[in-house]
Write a protein that holds these residues in place. Structure first.
Motif, PDB file in Angstrom:
ATOM      1  N   ASP A  62     -48.120 125.976   5.023  1.00 55.22           N
ATOM      2  CA  ASP A  62     -47.145 124.969   4.624  1.00 55.22           C
ATOM      3  C   ASP A  62     -46.365 124.441   5.836  1.00 55.22           C
ATOM      4  OD1 ASP A  62     -45.922 123.469   2.462  1.00 55.22           O
ATOM      5  OD2 ASP A  62     -44.142 124.712   2.746  1.00 55.22           O
ATOM      6  N   ARG A  63     -46.105 125.299   6.790  1.00 53.23           N
ATOM      7  CA  ARG A  63     -45.387 124.880   8.001  1.00 53.23           C
ATOM      8  C   ARG A  63     -46.223 123.947   8.888  1.00 53.23           C
ATOM      9  NH1 ARG A  63     -41.659 129.692  10.557  1.00 53.23           N
ATOM     10  NH2 ARG A  63     -40.085 129.642   8.912  1.00 53.23           N
ATOM     11  N   LEU A  64     -47.522 123.888   8.643  1.00 51.24           N
ATOM     12  CA  LEU A  64     -48.363 122.984   9.442  1.00 51.24           C
ATOM     13  C   LEU A  64     -47.960 121.521   9.279  1.00 51.24           C
ATOM     14  CD1 LEU A  64     -51.904 124.576   9.012  1.00 51.24           C
ATOM     15  CD2 LEU A  64     -50.582 124.393  11.131  1.00 51.24           C
ATOM     16  N   PHE A  65     -47.444 121.149   8.123  1.00 46.22           N
ATOM     17  CA  PHE A  65     -47.038 119.752   7.918  1.00 46.22           C
ATOM     18  C   PHE A  65     -46.036 119.310   8.976  1.00 46.22           C
ATOM     19  CE2 PHE A  65     -48.414 120.909   3.590  1.00 46.22           C
ATOM     20  CZ  PHE A  65     -49.294 119.872   3.340  1.00 46.22           C
ATOM     21  N   THR A  66     -44.983 120.098   9.154  1.00 49.64           N
ATOM     22  CA  THR A  66     -43.961 119.702  10.127  1.00 49.64           C
ATOM     23  C   THR A  66     -44.376 120.027  11.557  1.00 49.64           C
ATOM     24  OG1 THR A  66     -42.772 121.765   9.635  1.00 49.64           O
ATOM     25  CG2 THR A  66     -42.028 119.773   8.508  1.00 49.64           C
ATOM     26  N   LEU A  67     -45.069 121.122  11.756  1.00 47.61           N
ATOM     27  CA  LEU A  67     -45.502 121.483  13.105  1.00 47.61           C
ATOM     28  C   LEU A  67     -46.446 120.435  13.686  1.00 47.61           C
ATOM     29  CD1 LEU A  67     -45.507 123.530  15.432  1.00 47.61           C
ATOM     30  CD2 LEU A  67     -47.341 124.743  14.252  1.00 47.61           C
ATOM     31  N   LEU A  68     -47.319 119.913  12.844  1.00 50.32           N
ATOM     32  CA  LEU A  68     -48.257 118.884  13.304  1.00 50.32           C
ATOM     33  C   LEU A  68     -47.682 117.475  13.172  1.00 50.32           C
ATOM     34  CD1 LEU A  68     -51.573 120.289  11.774  1.00 50.32           C
ATOM     35  CD2 LEU A  68     -50.706 120.579  14.097  1.00 50.32           C
ATOM     36  N   GLY A  69     -46.513 117.352  12.562  1.00 53.60           N
ATOM     37  CA  GLY A  69     -45.887 116.043  12.394  1.00 53.60           C
ATOM     38  C   GLY A  69     -46.637 115.148  11.421  1.00 53.60           C
ATOM     39  N   ILE A  70     -47.170 115.739  10.345  1.00 48.85           N
ATOM     40  CA  ILE A  70     -47.987 114.965   9.399  1.00 48.85           C
ATOM     41  C   ILE A  70     -47.364 114.874   8.016  1.00 48.85           C
ATOM     42  CG2 ILE A  70     -50.154 115.339  10.628  1.00 48.85           C
ATOM     43  CD1 ILE A  70     -50.796 117.592   8.623  1.00 48.85           C
ATOM     44  N   GLY A  71     -46.132 115.319   7.876  1.00 50.61           N
ATOM     45  CA  GLY A  71     -45.476 115.219   6.580  1.00 50.61           C
ATOM     46  C   GLY A  71     -44.469 116.320   6.355  1.00 50.61           C
ATOM     47  N   GLU A  72     -43.889 116.259   5.166  1.00 47.49           N
ATOM     48  CA  GLU A  72     -42.897 117.257   4.773  1.00 47.49           C
ATOM     49  C   GLU A  72     -43.581 118.436   4.094  1.00 47.49           C
ATOM     50  OE1 GLU A  72     -39.595 117.127   5.491  1.00 47.49           O
ATOM     51  OE2 GLU A  72     -40.187 115.344   6.647  1.00 47.49           O
ATOM     52  N   ARG A  73     -42.982 119.571   4.231  1.00 43.81           N
ATOM     53  CA  ARG A  73     -43.509 120.778   3.600  1.00 43.81           C
ATOM     54  C   ARG A  73     -43.465 120.651   2.085  1.00 43.81           C
ATOM     55  NH1 ARG A  73     -40.802 125.861   6.001  1.00 43.81           N
ATOM     56  NH2 ARG A  73     -42.452 126.761   4.723  1.00 43.81           N
ATOM     57  N   LEU A  74     -44.385 121.323   1.432  1.00 42.13           N
ATOM     58  CA  LEU A  74     -44.437 121.314  -0.023  1.00 42.13           C
ATOM     59  C   LEU A  74     -43.663 122.475  -0.631  1.00 42.13           C
ATOM     60  CD1 LEU A  74     -48.216 120.439  -0.582  1.00 42.13           C
ATOM     61  CD2 LEU A  74     -46.258 118.887  -0.423  1.00 42.13           C
ATOM     62  N   HIS A  75     -43.666 123.630   0.041  1.00 40.34           N
ATOM     63  CA  HIS A  75     -43.058 124.833  -0.529  1.00 40.34           C
ATOM     64  C   HIS A  75     -42.270 125.640   0.503  1.00 40.34           C
ATOM     65  CE1 HIS A  75     -44.913 124.197  -4.382  1.00 40.34           C
ATOM     66  NE2 HIS A  75     -46.028 123.894  -3.745  1.00 40.34           N
ATOM     67  N   PRO A  76     -41.173 125.073   1.004  1.00 41.53           N
ATOM     68  CA  PRO A  76     -40.360 125.823   1.970  1.00 41.53           C
ATOM     69  C   PRO A  76     -39.721 127.075   1.373  1.00 41.53           C
ATOM     70  CG  PRO A  76     -39.274 123.760   1.374  1.00 41.53           C
ATOM     71  CD  PRO A  76     -40.652 123.734   0.768  1.00 41.53           C
ATOM     72  N   GLU A  77     -39.699 127.165   0.045  1.00 45.94           N
ATOM     73  CA  GLU A  77     -39.154 128.352  -0.604  1.00 45.94           C
ATOM     74  C   GLU A  77     -39.987 129.603  -0.324  1.00 45.94           C
ATOM     75  OE1 GLU A  77     -41.815 126.412  -3.786  1.00 45.94           O
ATOM     76  OE2 GLU A  77     -40.542 125.742  -2.151  1.00 45.94           O
TER      77      GLU A  77
END
Length: 166
Positions: A62-77
């Motif tokens: 899930d952290r790949l979204f922000t780490l790669l700059g490709i979107g917001e996380r789906l389940h930060p919980e």
């Protein structure tokens, strides 16, 4: 850039993403072979449970979204129970079915984002590296993140495989 370079870059990207997808498929296959009760057991005496490792993998993906700059996380919980605290720390845990659902949602969304990326985007810096550091070390790119995440998944999958015999 000549056609040979583009072809080599595209081939290398495909190899890395195929390896990542293979690890995801292997996790899914394992989940299909063990019960939820087996998943909740320790992988070895005194070690993490399979469920904790599985939730950890979902949170890292899930952290790949922000780490790669490709979107917001789906389940930060997922961070608190699976990244911020160790297994068996008394944290409120989501149920197994929810984490399985999140895992599938996260990976499906990542795959869509990956398909939309252009080859040159994979060689851009990721969000955790400063521009000046990236200028000195261009290997600290998005594709390298995928290589390390693939190895990470394989490592934890190896631990989880011990649950099959329990």
């Amino acid at each position: 850039m000549n056609n040979d370079t583009v072809t080599t870059e595209v081939l290398f990207i495909k190899m890395v993403l195929d390896a990542w997808q293979t690890q995801n498929t292997r996790v899914n296959d394992l989940l299909g072979k063990i019960s939820d009760e087996q998943l909740k057991q320790e992988t070895a005496p005194g070690r993490n449970t399979g469920f904790y490792l599985f939730g950890h993998l979902a949170a890292v993906n899930d952290r790949l979204f922000t780490l790669l700059g490709i979107g917001e996380r789906l389940h930060p919980e997922l961070d608190s129970p699976f990244l911020d605290h160790p297994d068996k720390s008394g944290q409120q845990m989501p149920n197994v079915d929810d984490v399985k659902k999140y895992w599938n949602e996260i990976n499906a969304a990542l795959n869509e984002k990956f398909k939309a990326m252009q080859p040159n985007e994979w060689f851009e810096k990721h969000a955790s590296v400063a521009a000046e550091d990236f200028a000195k070390e261009p290997q600290r790119n998005r594709l390298n993140v995928m290589i390390t995440r693939t190895v990470h998944q394989g490592y934890h999958l190896g631990q989880m495989n011990y649950l099959k015999s329990k």
